[in-house]
Write an enzyme that holds these catalytic residues in place. Structure first.
Site: not given
Ligand code: BGC
Length: 709
Positions: A263-264
């Site tokens: 994820d980011y």
């Protein structure tokens, strides 16, 4: 390309090129200035390097992405095309109801179709991969991302996750109008403690396997090409650097061989979690754990090469990751046509077309849940007053509507005016009512109060500690209901709200969720009576926030309280100030007609390990209108080597019956459906007694008993 050609390409690539394939950057890196500024500057990349990365996040639009692809392919020593990935979660330009609402449709085919349309629009705009479905199970409405979940139940979540994957990818993500699907967030992101986003998840291994993992597994089995890691820790290890989770469970146990993306900035955050010494250590841990692509941290781009050179990460591990990325590019057909479906003409023709708008309308109608109706719906009032600021708000699409075409959003005000032609409406778009408004409310044939939360209240990082209505809305309800009891509440929102006072006093309640671009037209179809409501709750509506986390699939405890007895009983498992059961249970929802269930029949009351039994009911529409019923099958295992839930959803069928019509509905029961993780963590069915329920929601008592022998 053939597998051999891909291997040859890999062999030709330098270490730097390989590393770059594993890096994903967002649009901040591609502005017109030659200098990278802001957060992008912290990556210490040259502008040229940014054009050599393997994938790009959140950029969209056919013309724009074709131009970017040209730049990338000319900067790339081997002219490898980039993948463009984006969050097309509940629609691209045409928004559909948010996933918690889609869950409430109990209609996987409808959900598949929303994904199919979203894929068509996104593909025309040059997008290759969508970060959807979010397969995270959620039993906590405090968590703002419950809006993105299909709800609290493993089976419902699994069916919907699989349907979405199929909708996005079809048989082959390389085909025209298809995109690759990336399910997320692996794992158990929906279990963040106290419903606070990004918080730790603390689960027993058994709960993880039984409740939280099935929906991800369903996405894997449906052929999802990618998986995204979760921000949270699980068992004290950040998921993004957990080898046990990614290599052990996702790859080895579940058999996932697609691309895993973080994820980011989740790899970078391993340092903040204090699970890695620095970004170099985080990169090492993530790639060794099995993360192929680093989304938006500088860990891989600045450290992988050095880690290979020092021997801390083997080139084999790197090569495997790069091969997975190249294989996906190949499946998408990018080596043959790097633009894939990007087409300005198709964008004009397909995006927001009548068919898509019509489906946006229809899906909102199928997802809305009628929670209460004392006869105010369908609305037959000659004059109705509509009060509440949300009645003319366009902020009703949901968190992931950054790409949506807002100019097409139909507000509730527009929809009611357009669809309910027999009623004359007056609109007061305010959450306060002065004396004049109250006088008008008192004189109206009916009042529709538009309450709840707009799209800014749910989504990522939108957790809250109180899921009741705000004070202004509570007061508005009290004021209005005291002058006109024929007042119904229309609720917007992405989470279940605690509304016990409204449930008690309102003449009707319709949960509209965040219905999407043309969704309010579907809502107005229900209000006018053109369409009968048929949505069923995908998450329990709590009595109050303190009941969270809550699910119908609870356990007995050693001191259970009989829920039919009102009030607090000392030394039993109950609250002093609220019931144990929710306000509205999972699976609940009303229609414009009524249904009666015959007692459950079983083909035999003994099930063998390899055999099956048929459980059946006759469902009759006892009302005077056609209607749609969601027939639900629950099973309780009365004893096991570990304690078993009071009931679990094992099947559902959505049927439409004419007034007076009836249908025989049956479910086939096999021992496979009765498996669970026993005391030794073996996934198997145990012999013994079971109760099987078939009814219209999770509280049904219509049951029969059988034995597994
Ligand atoms: C979210 C993901 C999303 C990603 C890319 C993250 O903050 O948690 O669900 O796919 O951003 O936009």
């Amino acid at each position: 390309m053939t597998e051999n050609e891909l291997k040859k390409l890999l062999e030709d690539m330098t270490l730097t090129e390989k590393t770059e394939q594993l890096v994903q950057l967002n649009g901040d890196f591609y502005g017109s200035s030659e200098e990278l500024t802001g957060p992008a500057a912290a990556f210490h990349l040259t502008k040229e390097q940014t054009y050599r990365v393997g994938s790009i996040l959140s950029e969209h639009g056919a013309a724009h992405l074709k131009e970017m692809q040209d730049k990338i392919m000319s900067a790339q020593p081997h002219h490898i095309p980039a993948m463009f990935m984006a969050d097309v979660i509940h629609g691209y330009k045409t928004s559909f109801p948010v996933p918690i609402a889609l869950g409430a449709s109990f209609d996987p085919e409808l959900v598949r179709k929303t994904a199919e349309i979203s894929a068509k629009e996104a593909a025309a705009a040059g997008i290759h991969v969508t970060f959807s479905p979010m397969s995270d199970l959620s039993r906590d409405g405090r968590w703002g991302r419950c809006m993105e979940s299909f709800g609290e139940d493993p089976l419902l979540n699994s069916k919907m996750s699989a349907a979405m994957v199929t909708g996005f990818q079809g048989d082959n993500c390389g085909e025209k109008g298809k995109v690759a699907s990336c399910f997320k967030h692996f794992a158990a992101y929906g279990a963040v403690q106290s419903g606070r986003d990004y918080n730790v998840a603390e689960l027993s291994e058994r709960t993880l396997f039984e409740d939280y993992l099935p929906a991800y597994k369903a996405a894997v089995d449906a052929g999802a090409e990618m998986a995204m890691t979760a921000f949270n820790t699980l068992d004290r290890v950040p998921c993004t650097v957990s080898k046990k989770l990614l290599r052990g469970i996702l790859r080895d146990k579940m058999g996932f061989d697609g691309v895993i993306i973080s994820d980011y900035n989740a790899i970078g955050e391993a340092v903040i979690h204090s699970a890695a010494d620095d970004s170099r250590d985080a990169a090492k841990k993530a790639i060794n754990a099995g993360v192929d692509i680093d989304m938006m941290s500088e860990c891989y781009v600045n450290n992988l090469e050095d880690l290979i050179n020092s021997g801390e990460v083997s080139e084999k591990v790197l090569d495997e990751a790069v091969m997975r990325v190249l294989r996906l590019k190949n499946k998408l057909g990018l080596f043959e046509d790097p633009y894939k479906d990007a087409s300005e003409d198709d964008e004009k023709r397909i995006i927001g077309c009548d068919e898509h708008m019509a489906f946006s309308r229809r899906s909102a109608a199928e997802c809305a849940v009628m929670l209460k109706n004392n006869g105010i719906f369908p609305l037959r009032a000659k004059k109705a007053l509509v009060i509440g600021k949300l009645c003319e708000s366009g902020e009703i699409l949901g968190f992931w509507s950054f790409f949506a075409d807002k100019s097409k959003t139909v507000t509730l005000r527009d929809a009611l005016t357009q669809v309910c032609a027999d009623t004359e409406f007056e609109f007061i778009p305010s959450d306060t009512a002065d004396e004049k408004v109250l006088a008008a409310a008192g004189n109206a044939d009916a009042v529709l109060l538009v309450l709840g939360e707009d799209q800014t209240f749910t989504g990522e990082a939108r957790s809250c500690t109180d899921v009741s209505l705000d004070d202004a809305q509570k007061k508005l309800f009290d004021d209005v209901i005291s002058v006109n009891p024929n007042t119904a509440v229309l609720l917007f929102g992405g989470r279940p709200l605690a509304i016990p006072e409204i449930a008690e006093k309102a003449a009707g309640i319709l949960e509209m969720w965040l219905p999407g671009t043309a969704g309010c037209l579907g809502i107005a179809d229900i209000i006018s009576g053109k369409v009968s409501p048929c949505g069923r709750l995908s998450m329990s509506f709590p009595y109050c926030t303190g009941q969270y986390p809550i699910s119908y699939s609870a356990f007995s405890t050693g001191r259970p309280k009989d829920n039919s007895v009102k009030g607090y009983i000392p030394f039993l498992s109950n609250y002093m100030d609220a019931p144990n059961i929710p306000l509205y249970p999972f699976g609940y929802g009303l229609t414009y007609t009524s249904f009666e269930y015959s007692p459950v029949t079983l083909s035999t009351a003994e099930l063998t390990m390899n055999g099956s039994i048929t459980a059946g009911v006759t469902v009759t529409n006892t009302g005077d209108k056609q209607g749609c019923e969601t027939v639900q099958l629950y099973i309780r295992d009365l004893k096991g080597s570990v304690v078993r839930p009071l009931r679990e959803l094992k099947g559902f069928k959505k049927i439409t019956l004419e007034a007076g019509g009836s249908a025989d509905i049956s479910f086939e029961i096999t021992a496979d459906m009765l498996r669970f993780y026993g005391i030794d963590m073996e996934f198997a069915a145990e012999k013994g007694d079971f109760v099987l329920y078939i009814g219209g929601d999770s509280s049904t008592e219509n049951s029969a008993e059988f034995k597994l022998i």
